[in-house]
Design an enzyme around this catalytic site. Structure first.
Site, mmCIF file in Angstrom:
data_model
loop_
_atom_site.group_PDB
_atom_site.id
_atom_site.type_symbol
_atom_site.label_atom_id
_atom_site.label_comp_id
_atom_site.label_asym_id
_atom_site.label_seq_id
_atom_site.Cartn_x
_atom_site.Cartn_y
_atom_site.Cartn_z
ATOM 1 N N HIS A 132 0.834 -1.202 0.000
ATOM 2 C CA HIS A 132 0.000 0.000 0.000
ATOM 3 C C HIS A 132 0.871 1.256 0.000
ATOM 4 O O HIS A 132 0.683 2.153 -0.839
ATOM 5 C CB HIS A 132 -0.915 -0.026 1.234
ATOM 6 C CG HIS A 132 -1.825 1.157 1.331
ATOM 7 N ND1 HIS A 132 -3.133 1.125 0.898
ATOM 8 C CD2 HIS A 132 -1.626 2.406 1.816
ATOM 9 C CE1 HIS A 132 -3.698 2.296 1.110
ATOM 10 N NE2 HIS A 132 -2.799 3.107 1.662
ATOM 11 N N GLU A 133 1.805 1.330 0.926
ATOM 12 C CA GLU A 133 2.630 2.527 1.034
ATOM 13 C C GLU A 133 3.530 2.713 -0.181
ATOM 14 O O GLU A 133 3.803 3.837 -0.602
ATOM 15 C CB GLU A 133 3.469 2.484 2.318
ATOM 16 C CG GLU A 133 2.651 2.426 3.604
ATOM 17 C CD GLU A 133 1.709 3.604 3.786
ATOM 18 O OE1 GLU A 133 1.924 4.654 3.155
ATOM 19 O OE2 GLU A 133 0.745 3.481 4.562
ATOM 20 N N HIS A 159 1.812 4.609 -2.901
ATOM 21 C CA HIS A 159 1.951 6.058 -2.767
ATOM 22 C C HIS A 159 3.333 6.508 -3.257
ATOM 23 O O HIS A 159 3.459 7.514 -3.962
ATOM 24 C CB HIS A 159 1.794 6.467 -1.301
ATOM 25 C CG HIS A 159 0.393 6.415 -0.789
ATOM 26 N ND1 HIS A 159 -0.657 7.052 -1.408
ATOM 27 C CD2 HIS A 159 -0.133 5.796 0.309
ATOM 28 C CE1 HIS A 159 -1.769 6.849 -0.714
ATOM 29 N NE2 HIS A 159 -1.481 6.080 0.321
ATOM 30 N N HIS A 164 3.622 6.648 -6.968
ATOM 31 C CA HIS A 164 2.866 7.791 -7.483
ATOM 32 C C HIS A 164 3.740 9.043 -7.426
ATOM 33 O O HIS A 164 3.786 9.839 -8.376
ATOM 34 C CB HIS A 164 1.603 7.973 -6.640
ATOM 35 C CG HIS A 164 0.535 8.784 -7.310
ATOM 36 N ND1 HIS A 164 -0.671 9.060 -6.709
ATOM 37 C CD2 HIS A 164 0.463 9.391 -8.514
ATOM 38 C CE1 HIS A 164 -1.423 9.778 -7.509
ATOM 39 N NE2 HIS A 164 -0.755 10.003 -8.615
#
Length: 774
Positions: A561-562, A565, A568
């Site tokens: 999940h991290e 980010h 991105h």
């Protein structure tokens, strides 16, 4: 005008409520490159970097040698070798920002300067965000108390200055002049126009065009909200008073290590037990105590509030309502949502209602199953009511598990799998790099170069992965530096507005901080500031005795999940930092990170954890949580409660957050509200997410759709990966997210982002496989 900088995705509550938006090139190629036209379903070949990642991350950390002469400063900034220098940098940055502010305010004296206003506003935002975001990182992660104290001073100083800029009428008037000039507007490309409009909307949301007395009241309310919000968060995290459990109430407590110890303790002392909410004993009682009364007591204790906690929440909500009324909005939600994908509270309610309609039947079936279990357990008449303290007993939470049987996954193995996944999808590799003395804040910190097979280094990820005393719990993604184009900065023009040598010295000091981490990118014009990201986790540390760090499955999900980010931030390559990477709409920013979690459902992707790349053929290990739909229903209610708390209702004289909570459960809940409880004071996201808590559910629905339609059948397909990179990741917040999503999914009817589009997303299936995260 702050963007989504700092902690993972949405937790930016401690920053100013408005966004002054904010916040070395070596041509190197991956050891093994994949052609964009590589055949599908071909295992990703191993590279030399894979083995290095495993060996470096799985072995115990060693202290780097310190240099007493000239240690490198934090992130290789020579000016950041001591805490005092950090404060000097902040002072120089503020003075440089004041000089640039004066330049922008006087732009109407020169036609040429008016053409530079948007760029200079973005520069102004970037120079402040660069120091503020660094201060936020330091005050949360640095082990040295002196560094933390100086970071607090820097943070408060520059945030106060940021609030001044947010209501600066001179800046607003100059920007209005620019946006009303057809020739200047015509000269702006789409990204520059979007950046200009972001600044303009944020100025208006800050009350900059209010009469002086009202503007002063706006600033006062903003400060009050920030202060009360911080106090609310502190109060919400305080331990609750214990539940008093009688020994006889623990009869029949299920066997097991802790259960046996609790029973033996109760039997031996025959004294009432004090069970503190959140403790292992409390969790054991909620899942294993056959008697209803101890579970009820623990639930009541866990969801109680003091008068002060309720007051702080209610006052924060009312102050937000007041601030919205000042700028002509009927509610805080109407103000907060104007620049989000949802656009308005009505559209959020369309989404929530559609999602509830879709989810409720599944949740009610699950609740009926629990009722049947309770009936059998207590020998009652059919279908007894499931109370709030029954859920975990009749459906004990199970730890998340991978979809197939896997060997133990070490930290190095998981990072290797991430690197190989990014290589397959985007042609991007993670590569460990040396950390110079003084470059990081702790010896455990690892540095990863993010290397594109064509463009070279995209940026750097500093990974602070291991738990230590004093370090905050949980996982976080800090954007310390955003990407932006820098060769058009015209820094020399700032010197014309310097008043004396001290001003020129301040500009030089701040410039030295800015000038690090810049590069020319092959295939693109100009010089770009490369992003710096920090990933913070709390995994166990590898040691010579216990061996490498082995991750539980939920920790693997967290890491994916991290890293969604982080990528991105890395791949987002815009000319303006205000729209770079994760600096995008709150209800869009979680899409890449949630999508990353979906990849963990694919055996093809899980085979990347094996350095041989062999396909996994184990028997399926996945189990579906039968109560997951109940939990999803609860999350939807939380999103609905967030909307109620930021609606015009808070401005009514008789508003009470506990009464509103009870009414919501009476009208839309599955499990009855328990009188005497007020768990909304533990809903900390009300501060950081104010009126946008729906965002995670919203992005879950979109990510699930993207996974099923694009990736599920062939998750390592390079063409699909490039499509997601080019349509979503690289644009950050520079394009309308509805346009990006509709193009990616080939659903042109969604491009307008109207009420029906919101409802349609609500009708999309929210995945059952991916654990709910915040």
């Amino acid at each position: 005008m702050f963007p989504s900088a700092g902690r993972s995705a949405l937790t930016r509550a401690s920053k100013p409520p408005f966004r002054f938006r904010g916040c070395l090139y070596a041509k190197r190629r991956a050891s093994v490159q994949l052609s964009k036209s590589a055949p599908r379903n071909v295992p990703v070949p191993p590279s030399a970097d894979d083995a290095v990642i495993i060996s470096e991350l799985d072995r115990p950390s060693t202290s780097y040698a310190s240099s007493p002469l000239s240690p490198t400063g934090l992130f290789r900034h020579n000016i950041l070798t001591t805490p005092i220098q950090f404060k000097l940098l902040a002072d120089a940055t503020q003075r440089r920002a004041e000089i640039l502010t004066e330049r922008i305010v006087r732009a109407r004296e020169s036609r040429e300067e008016l053409y530079k206003v948007v760029k200079n506003l973005d520069r102004l935002s970037d120079m402040l965000c660069g120091v503020i975001d660094l201060a936020e990182l330091i005050r949360n992660t640095h082990p040295d108390r002196v560094w933390v104290e100086h970071a607090e001073l820097v943070y408060d100083q520059l945030c106060q200055f940021m609030n001044v800029l947010n209501t600066h009428t001179g800046l607003y008037e100059v920007l209005s002049t620019v946006l009303s000039d057809p020739d200047i507007v015509k000269s702006l490309d789409a990204e520059a126009r979007e950046t200009a409009l972001i600044f303009w909307r944020d100025f208006e949301k800050s009350g900059v065009n209010l009469p002086p007395a009202q503007r002063e009241h706006f600033v006062s309310l903003s400060s009050e909200i920030l202060s009360i919000g911080r106090e609310f968060m502190m109060e919400s995290s305080k331990p609750r008073p214990p539940a008093i459990i009688k020994p006889m109430e623990l009869r029949g407590l299920k066997d097991g290590g802790m259960g046996m110890r609790i029973r033996l303790q109760a039997d031996a002392t025959q004294r009432d037990m004090l069970v503190y909410p959140g403790s292992p004993q409390a969790q054991m009682i909620m899942t294993s105590a056959p008697e209803e009364e101890p579970r009820r007591k623990v639930y009541m204790a866990s969801n109680s509030s003091t008068e002060k906690q309720v007051y702080l929440l209610d006052r924060m909500l009312q102050a937000r309502g007041e601030i919205a009324r000042l700028v002509g909005k009927e509610s805080y939600a109407a103000m907060a949502l104007s620049d989000k994908m949802a656009k308005c509270p009505e559209n959020v309610n369309h989404f929530i209602n559609a999602l509830l309609d879709h989810t409720s039947p599944y949740a009610r079936r699950a609740l009926r199953a629990l009722s049947i279990r309770k009936q059998a357990h207590l020998n009652t008449s059919p279908f007894p009511i499931i109370q709030a303290w029954d859920r975990d007993y009749y459906c004990p939470p199970e730890p998340p598990a991978p979809p197939v049987s896997l060997p133990s996954l070490t930290l190095g193995t998981v990072f290797m799998g991430l690197s190989r996944l990014f290589r397959a999808l985007y042609g991007v590799t993670l590569r460990l790099s040396d950390v110079a003395p003084g470059e990081a804040w702790h010896k455990d910190v690892k540095k990863l170069e993010v290397v594109d097979e064509e463009q070279g280094i995209l940026g750097w990820i500093y990974a602070d992965l291991f738990a230590r005393r004093g370090k905050p719990s949980g996982a976080a993604h800090y954007t310390v530096r955003c990407s932006r184009r820098t060769d058009h900065d015209d820094v020399h023009g700032d010197l014309a507005f310097a008043q004396d040598q001290r001003d020129r010295d301040a500009i030089e000091i701040a410039k030295s901080f800015d000038s690090v981490h810049r590069s020319r990118i092959p295939g693109r014009q100009g010089v770009f500031q490369l992003p710096l990201v920090v990933l913070v986790c709390e995994f166990s540390r590898p040691s010579a005795r216990s061996g490498p760090t082995t991750l539980a499955w939920h920790e693997v999900v967290t890491l994916f999940h991290e890293m969604g980010h982080a990528m991105h931030s890395m791949i987002g390559r815009t000319e303006y930092q205000n729209v770079s990477g994760t600096r995008c709409a709150t209800d869009f920013v979680e899409l890449p990170s949630i999508l990353m979690e979906h990849f963990l459902n694919s055996p093809t992707v899980l085979s990347l954890f094996d350095i041989s790349g062999k396909p996994i053929r184990q028997v399926a290990n996945h189990h579906e949580d039968p109560c997951r739909s109940i939990d999803t229903h609860t999350q939807i209610l939380l999103a609905a409660l967030d909307q109620i708390y930021h609606s015009p209702a808070v401005m009514q004289d008789d508003f009470n957050s506990t009464t509103a909570l009870a009414k919501l459960y009476e009208t839309r809940g599955l499990i009855p509200y328990v009188p005497g409880t007020s768990w909304q004071t533990q809903f900390g996201h009300l501060f950081g997410y104010g009126a946008t808590y729906y965002s995670y559910l919203f992005d879950r629905a979109i990510a699930s759709r993207v996974w099923r339609n694009l990736f599920s059948h062939d998750p390592l397909n390079r063409e699909t990966g490039e499509r997601f990179k080019n349509e979503i990741l690289q644009h950050g917040g520079a394009k309308d997210p509805w346009e990006m999503v509709s193009t990616l999914l080939n659903e042109p009817g969604m491009a307008g982002g109207d009420a029906e589009a919101m409802a349609e997303v609500g009708r999309w299936k929210i995945e059952d496989e991916v654990p709910t995260r915040h």
